[in-house]
Design a protein around this motif. Sequence first.
Motif, PDB file in Angstrom:
ATOM      1  N   VAL A  46      -2.400 -24.450 -61.582  1.00  0.00           N
ATOM      2  CA  VAL A  46      -3.844 -24.657 -61.666  1.00  0.00           C
ATOM      3  C   VAL A  46      -4.465 -24.131 -60.373  1.00  0.00           C
ATOM      4  O   VAL A  46      -4.169 -24.622 -59.284  1.00  0.00           O
ATOM      5  CB  VAL A  46      -4.186 -26.143 -61.895  1.00  0.00           C
ATOM      6  N   VAL A  47      -5.323 -23.135 -60.497  1.00  0.00           N
ATOM      7  CA  VAL A  47      -5.957 -22.498 -59.338  1.00  0.00           C
ATOM      8  C   VAL A  47      -7.246 -23.222 -58.963  1.00  0.00           C
ATOM      9  O   VAL A  47      -7.552 -23.406 -57.790  1.00  0.00           O
ATOM     10  CB  VAL A  47      -6.234 -21.010 -59.635  1.00  0.00           C
ATOM     11  N   SER A  48      -8.001 -23.655 -59.968  1.00  0.00           N
ATOM     12  CA  SER A  48      -9.260 -24.356 -59.743  1.00  0.00           C
ATOM     13  C   SER A  48      -9.552 -25.207 -60.970  1.00  0.00           C
ATOM     14  O   SER A  48      -9.383 -24.743 -62.091  1.00  0.00           O
ATOM     15  CB  SER A  48     -10.385 -23.343 -59.523  1.00  0.00           C
ATOM     16  N   GLY A  49      -9.973 -26.449 -60.761  1.00  0.00           N
ATOM     17  CA  GLY A  49     -10.265 -27.338 -61.882  1.00  0.00           C
ATOM     18  C   GLY A  49      -9.102 -28.263 -62.169  1.00  0.00           C
ATOM     19  O   GLY A  49      -8.359 -28.640 -61.263  1.00  0.00           O
ATOM     20  N   ALA A  50      -8.918 -28.611 -63.436  1.00  0.00           N
ATOM     21  CA  ALA A  50      -7.850 -29.533 -63.829  1.00  0.00           C
ATOM     22  C   ALA A  50      -7.522 -29.343 -65.303  1.00  0.00           C
ATOM     23  O   ALA A  50      -8.389 -29.013 -66.110  1.00  0.00           O
ATOM     24  CB  ALA A  50      -8.264 -30.979 -63.579  1.00  0.00           C
ATOM     25  N   LEU A  51      -6.255 -29.555 -65.632  1.00  0.00           N
ATOM     26  CA  LEU A  51      -5.777 -29.518 -67.009  1.00  0.00           C
ATOM     27  C   LEU A  51      -5.112 -30.846 -67.324  1.00  0.00           C
ATOM     28  O   LEU A  51      -4.312 -31.346 -66.531  1.00  0.00           O
ATOM     29  CB  LEU A  51      -4.761 -28.388 -67.210  1.00  0.00           C
ATOM     30  N   THR A  52      -5.438 -31.411 -68.461  1.00  0.00           N
ATOM     31  CA  THR A  52      -4.743 -32.585 -68.968  1.00  0.00           C
ATOM     32  C   THR A  52      -3.792 -32.073 -70.042  1.00  0.00           C
ATOM     33  O   THR A  52      -4.228 -31.449 -71.012  1.00  0.00           O
ATOM     34  CB  THR A  52      -5.735 -33.612 -69.541  1.00  0.00           C
ATOM     35  N   VAL A  53      -2.489 -32.304 -69.843  1.00  0.00           N
ATOM     36  CA  VAL A  53      -1.467 -31.610 -70.623  1.00  0.00           C
ATOM     37  C   VAL A  53      -0.516 -32.598 -71.292  1.00  0.00           C
ATOM     38  O   VAL A  53      -0.077 -33.572 -70.676  1.00  0.00           O
ATOM     39  CB  VAL A  53      -0.658 -30.659 -69.699  1.00  0.00           C
ATOM     40  N   LEU A  54      -0.189 -32.307 -72.556  1.00  0.00           N
ATOM     41  CA  LEU A  54       0.873 -33.016 -73.268  1.00  0.00           C
ATOM     42  C   LEU A  54       2.007 -32.007 -73.450  1.00  0.00           C
ATOM     43  O   LEU A  54       1.915 -31.082 -74.259  1.00  0.00           O
ATOM     44  CB  LEU A  54       0.388 -33.531 -74.621  1.00  0.00           C
ATOM     45  N   LEU A  55       3.047 -32.175 -72.645  1.00  0.00           N
ATOM     46  CA  LEU A  55       4.178 -31.248 -72.661  1.00  0.00           C
ATOM     47  C   LEU A  55       5.134 -31.574 -73.804  1.00  0.00           C
ATOM     48  O   LEU A  55       5.204 -32.723 -74.252  1.00  0.00           O
ATOM     49  CB  LEU A  55       4.915 -31.307 -71.326  1.00  0.00           C
ATOM     50  N   PRO A  56       5.897 -30.588 -74.269  1.00  0.00           N
ATOM     51  CA  PRO A  56       6.859 -30.821 -75.349  1.00  0.00           C
ATOM     52  C   PRO A  56       7.839 -31.935 -74.972  1.00  0.00           C
ATOM     53  O   PRO A  56       8.341 -31.972 -73.851  1.00  0.00           O
ATOM     54  CB  PRO A  56       7.597 -29.485 -75.474  1.00  0.00           C
ATOM     55  N   GLY A  57       8.060 -32.854 -75.894  1.00  0.00           N
ATOM     56  CA  GLY A  57       9.001 -33.946 -75.664  1.00  0.00           C
ATOM     57  C   GLY A  57       8.459 -35.085 -74.832  1.00  0.00           C
ATOM     58  O   GLY A  57       9.142 -36.075 -74.600  1.00  0.00           O
ATOM     59  N   SER A  58       7.210 -34.979 -74.376  1.00  0.00           N
ATOM     60  CA  SER A  58       6.609 -36.029 -73.555  1.00  0.00           C
ATOM     61  C   SER A  58       5.800 -36.972 -74.433  1.00  0.00           C
ATOM     62  O   SER A  58       5.182 -36.548 -75.415  1.00  0.00           O
ATOM     63  CB  SER A  58       5.710 -35.406 -72.485  1.00  0.00           C
ATOM     64  N   ASP A  59       5.782 -38.247 -74.057  1.00  0.00           N
ATOM     65  CA  ASP A  59       5.007 -39.244 -74.795  1.00  0.00           C
ATOM     66  C   ASP A  59       3.601 -39.417 -74.242  1.00  0.00           C
ATOM     67  O   ASP A  59       2.746 -39.991 -74.898  1.00  0.00           O
ATOM     68  CB  ASP A  59       5.715 -40.601 -74.760  1.00  0.00           C
ATOM     69  N   LYS A  65      -4.145 -31.023 -61.274  1.00  0.00           N
ATOM     70  CA  LYS A  65      -5.358 -30.597 -60.572  1.00  0.00           C
ATOM     71  C   LYS A  65      -5.091 -29.359 -59.738  1.00  0.00           C
ATOM     72  O   LYS A  65      -3.945 -28.897 -59.636  1.00  0.00           O
ATOM     73  CB  LYS A  65      -5.865 -31.738 -59.689  1.00  0.00           C
ATOM     74  N   THR A  66      -6.125 -28.840 -59.112  1.00  0.00           N
ATOM     75  CA  THR A  66      -6.033 -27.654 -58.266  1.00  0.00           C
ATOM     76  C   THR A  66      -4.818 -27.714 -57.358  1.00  0.00           C
ATOM     77  O   THR A  66      -4.585 -28.716 -56.682  1.00  0.00           O
ATOM     78  CB  THR A  66      -7.309 -27.516 -57.412  1.00  0.00           C
ATOM     79  N   THR A  86     -11.669 -24.157 -65.859  1.00  0.00           N
ATOM     80  CA  THR A  86     -10.447 -24.245 -65.065  1.00  0.00           C
ATOM     81  C   THR A  86      -9.748 -22.888 -65.034  1.00  0.00           C
ATOM     82  O   THR A  86      -9.557 -22.263 -66.067  1.00  0.00           O
ATOM     83  CB  THR A  86      -9.506 -25.326 -65.652  1.00  0.00           C
ATOM     84  N   ALA A  87      -9.376 -22.473 -63.812  1.00  0.00           N
ATOM     85  CA  ALA A  87      -8.660 -21.223 -63.621  1.00  0.00           C
ATOM     86  C   ALA A  87      -7.175 -21.510 -63.435  1.00  0.00           C
ATOM     87  O   ALA A  87      -6.804 -22.530 -62.842  1.00  0.00           O
ATOM     88  CB  ALA A  87      -9.205 -20.480 -62.400  1.00  0.00           C
ATOM     89  N   TYR A  88      -6.347 -20.583 -63.920  1.00  0.00           N
ATOM     90  CA  TYR A  88      -4.904 -20.782 -63.841  1.00  0.00           C
ATOM     91  C   TYR A  88      -4.179 -19.465 -63.564  1.00  0.00           C
ATOM     92  O   TYR A  88      -4.699 -18.385 -63.825  1.00  0.00           O
ATOM     93  CB  TYR A  88      -4.358 -21.387 -65.142  1.00  0.00           C
ATOM     94  N   LEU A  89      -2.961 -19.600 -63.059  1.00  0.00           N
ATOM     95  CA  LEU A  89      -2.007 -18.487 -62.920  1.00  0.00           C
ATOM     96  C   LEU A  89      -0.777 -18.891 -63.689  1.00  0.00           C
ATOM     97  O   LEU A  89      -0.264 -20.001 -63.502  1.00  0.00           O
ATOM     98  CB  LEU A  89      -1.669 -18.255 -61.448  1.00  0.00           C
ATOM     99  N   CYS A  90      -0.311 -18.028 -64.579  1.00  0.00           N
ATOM    100  CA  CYS A  90       0.880 -18.311 -65.380  1.00  0.00           C
ATOM    101  C   CYS A  90       1.950 -17.271 -65.069  1.00  0.00           C
ATOM    102  O   CYS A  90       1.679 -16.067 -65.125  1.00  0.00           O
ATOM    103  CB  CYS A  90       0.514 -18.286 -66.860  1.00  0.00           C
ATOM    104  N   LEU A  91       3.153 -17.738 -64.707  1.00  0.00           N
ATOM    105  CA  LEU A  91       4.291 -16.878 -64.425  1.00  0.00           C
ATOM    106  C   LEU A  91       5.279 -16.990 -65.570  1.00  0.00           C
ATOM    107  O   LEU A  91       5.600 -18.112 -66.003  1.00  0.00           O
ATOM    108  CB  LEU A  91       4.971 -17.281 -63.120  1.00  0.00           C
TER     109      LEU A  91
END
Length: 93
Positions: A46-59, A65-66, A86-91
């Motif tokens: 996360v470069v700027s802002g925030a993501l609320t994420v439900l990852l695989p296998g997570s309850d 956040k940034t 929200t800005a992001y970098l994905c590798l």
Amino acid sequence: MLAVNEYFDGRVKSIGFQGEDKSASVGVMEPGDYEFGTAEPEVMIVVSGALTVLLPGSDGWQIFKTGSQFDVAGDAKFQVKVDTQTAYLCLYG
């Protein structure tokens, strides 16, 4: 070569590029709820802002956040809620 991508009716936009050792993309998400799929493992920063994420296998949902990051396995789907642009970098790989 840069690859410009748009998803979800233009609410998520990214530019793909070849990094020093991995392919990558940088982008921005508008507020909304999204489901993404992966072809290969990804690290999302996360470069700027925030993501609320439900990852695989997570309850439970997690907030990133940034400056924070999370990993997603290849061939997986994950849910994302965005409250502010929200800005992001994905590798990849």
